[in-house]
Design an enzyme around this catalytic site. Structure first.
Site, PDB file in Angstrom:
ATOM      1  N   HIS A 135     -92.040  29.798  56.310  1.00 30.26           N
ATOM      2  CA  HIS A 135     -91.206  29.365  56.686  1.00 30.26           C
ATOM      3  C   HIS A 135     -90.656  29.029  56.761  1.00 30.26           C
ATOM      4  O   HIS A 135     -89.343  29.981  56.961  1.00 30.26           O
ATOM      5  CB  HIS A 135     -91.868  28.903  58.437  1.00 30.26           C
ATOM      6  CG  HIS A 135     -90.872  28.598  59.512  1.00 30.26           C
ATOM      7  ND1 HIS A 135     -90.396  29.260  60.089  1.00 30.26           N
ATOM      8  CD2 HIS A 135     -89.697  27.141  59.348  1.00 30.26           C
ATOM      9  CE1 HIS A 135     -89.436  28.610  60.659  1.00 30.26           C
ATOM     10  NE2 HIS A 135     -88.801  27.672  60.306  1.00 30.26           N
ATOM     11  N   GLU A 136     -90.989  28.649  56.017  1.00 32.15           N
ATOM     12  CA  GLU A 136     -89.776  27.305  55.173  1.00 32.15           C
ATOM     13  C   GLU A 136     -88.707  28.462  53.967  1.00 32.15           C
ATOM     14  O   GLU A 136     -87.986  28.398  53.835  1.00 32.15           O
ATOM     15  CB  GLU A 136     -90.306  25.915  54.241  1.00 32.15           C
ATOM     16  CG  GLU A 136     -90.717  25.447  55.889  1.00 32.15           C
ATOM     17  CD  GLU A 136     -89.834  24.763  56.388  1.00 32.15           C
ATOM     18  OE1 GLU A 136     -88.416  24.916  56.386  1.00 32.15           O
ATOM     19  OE2 GLU A 136     -89.675  24.607  58.044  1.00 32.15           O
TER      20      GLU A 136
ATOM     21  N   HIS B  71     -86.152  30.355  54.800  1.00 34.56           N
ATOM     22  CA  HIS B  71     -85.572  29.982  55.138  1.00 34.56           C
ATOM     23  C   HIS B  71     -84.535  29.957  53.874  1.00 34.56           C
ATOM     24  O   HIS B  71     -83.359  29.852  54.225  1.00 34.56           O
ATOM     25  CB  HIS B  71     -85.589  28.612  55.807  1.00 34.56           C
ATOM     26  CG  HIS B  71     -85.409  28.205  57.083  1.00 34.56           C
ATOM     27  ND1 HIS B  71     -84.686  28.590  57.824  1.00 34.56           N
ATOM     28  CD2 HIS B  71     -86.242  27.189  57.856  1.00 34.56           C
ATOM     29  CE1 HIS B  71     -84.718  28.214  59.473  1.00 34.56           C
ATOM     30  NE2 HIS B  71     -86.063  28.007  59.172  1.00 34.56           N
TER      31      HIS B  71
ATOM     32  N   GLU C 273     -84.196  29.878  63.641  1.00 34.82           N
ATOM     33  CA  GLU C 273     -85.186  29.611  63.543  1.00 34.82           C
ATOM     34  C   GLU C 273     -86.485  30.438  64.105  1.00 34.82           C
ATOM     35  O   GLU C 273     -87.501  30.857  63.106  1.00 34.82           O
ATOM     36  CB  GLU C 273     -85.694  28.627  64.615  1.00 34.82           C
ATOM     37  CG  GLU C 273     -85.072  27.288  63.825  1.00 34.82           C
ATOM     38  CD  GLU C 273     -85.772  26.313  62.828  1.00 34.82           C
ATOM     39  OE1 GLU C 273     -86.961  27.076  62.288  1.00 34.82           O
ATOM     40  OE2 GLU C 273     -85.027  25.998  62.097  1.00 34.82           O
TER      41      GLU C 273
END
Length: 303
Positions: free
Chosen positions: A142-143, A146, A218
């Protein structure tokens, strides 16, 4: 259907572009109003913008790590964490970011940096202790999403213009209150009152739009995690576990890292009830529902 097809959500992309466009239009209108109402020349305004932009662009990663109390760790200090990030970067075709650890019991993680080549991923010791390896993999993916989507830069730019608007508003207010207040040929209200009213409206609208963009980013990072790992159910499990564990953390510890809420995968304010319009992260139930849908499309077990 190939896995790479899950990396984009056309509806989400359109909503992000529309919201970003509205925010940009708002700032253009605000700048025009300032230039016409205040005695602020175009050249001083441009100089202020350029100086602040350069500072924020080149120091955003260092400032975020320092604000979180994160320590950059080398391979010998955290070999398992390094190996996990390296494997995910190979799967996502990304350069390896700096890796940092935050010594706090609050389970969380965040990414920062202006570009994939100048990025850092940080995890807390609380997250590392509480999650299973596959759940940590989902969080780190997930990071990394980003970083791949340049979300930190996008949110920095969006927030930067709001900050600039606040700065110029204060300059205008000081100039209006201590410099006479009215234009010589104007019998209307004092300039500082006009600027204050305009700034309140601009701030209120930009506050909502920035948080809307943040929520969309997100959702996109959750989808990116599912794409990289191919196992969205582990990210779902991690989000649920982090959220539930947050209720067991003392308020004092949560307050110490609350300044990083916009960066965290789950904000420490999860205990508080807030209208979705003012949240910088989507409600947990909506994130889980979106991931569950992706899991079904990928033929993964859910529930």
């Amino acid at each position: 259907m190939k896995r790479k097809a899950y990396g984009r959500d056309a509806g989400l992309t359109v909503r992000m572009l529309l919201t970003t466009g509205l925010l940009g239009l708002l700032y253009v209108i605000f700048a025009v109003v300032l230039l016409n109402v205040l005695s602020v020349g175009l050249i001083p305004m441009v100089l202020i913008v350029v100086a602040l932009a350069f500072f924020q662009y080149y120091t955003s990663d260092k400032l975020a790590l320092a604000a979180a109390g994160a320590k950059v760790v080398e391979r010998e200090e955290a070999p398992e964490l390094h190996e996990l990030v390296e494997r995910l970067c190979a799967m996502a075709d990304l350069p390896k970011p700096k890796i940092a650890v935050v010594d706090t019991d609050v389970p969380n993680a965040f990414a920062t940096g202006r570009s994939p080549k100048h990025a850092a991923v940080a995890v807390t010791t609380g997250l590392w202790r509480r999650l299973d390896p596959r759940e940590i993999e989902g969080v780190l993916a997930h990071e990394l999403s980003h970083i791949a989507n340049r979300d930190v830069l996008i949110m920095t730019v969006a927030s930067f213009f709001a900050m600039l608007a606040a700065l110029l508003t204060r300059i205008g207010l000081w100039g209006g209150m201590f410099g006479g207040g009215n234009r010589d040929n104007n019998n209307g209200p004092p300039v500082w009152i006009v600027v204050m009213l305009v700034s309140i409206v601009v701030y209120a609208i930009s506050y909502v739009l920035i948080r809307t963009i943040s929520r969309y980013r997100e959702y996109a990072a959750d989808r990116g995690s599912a794409l990289i790992t191919g196992t969205p159910e582990y990210l779902m499990s991690a989000l649920q576990k982090i959220s539930s564990e947050m209720f067991r953390i003392p308020e004092r510890d949560l307050r110490e890292v609350a300044g990083m809420n916009a960066f965290f995968i789950i904000p420490t304010s999860v205990k508080q009830r807030t209208a979705e319009l003012f949240m910088d992260h989507p409600p947990l139930e909506k994130r889980l529902a979106a991931l569950e849908q992706i899991a079904r499309e990928m033929g993964r077990p859910v529930g």
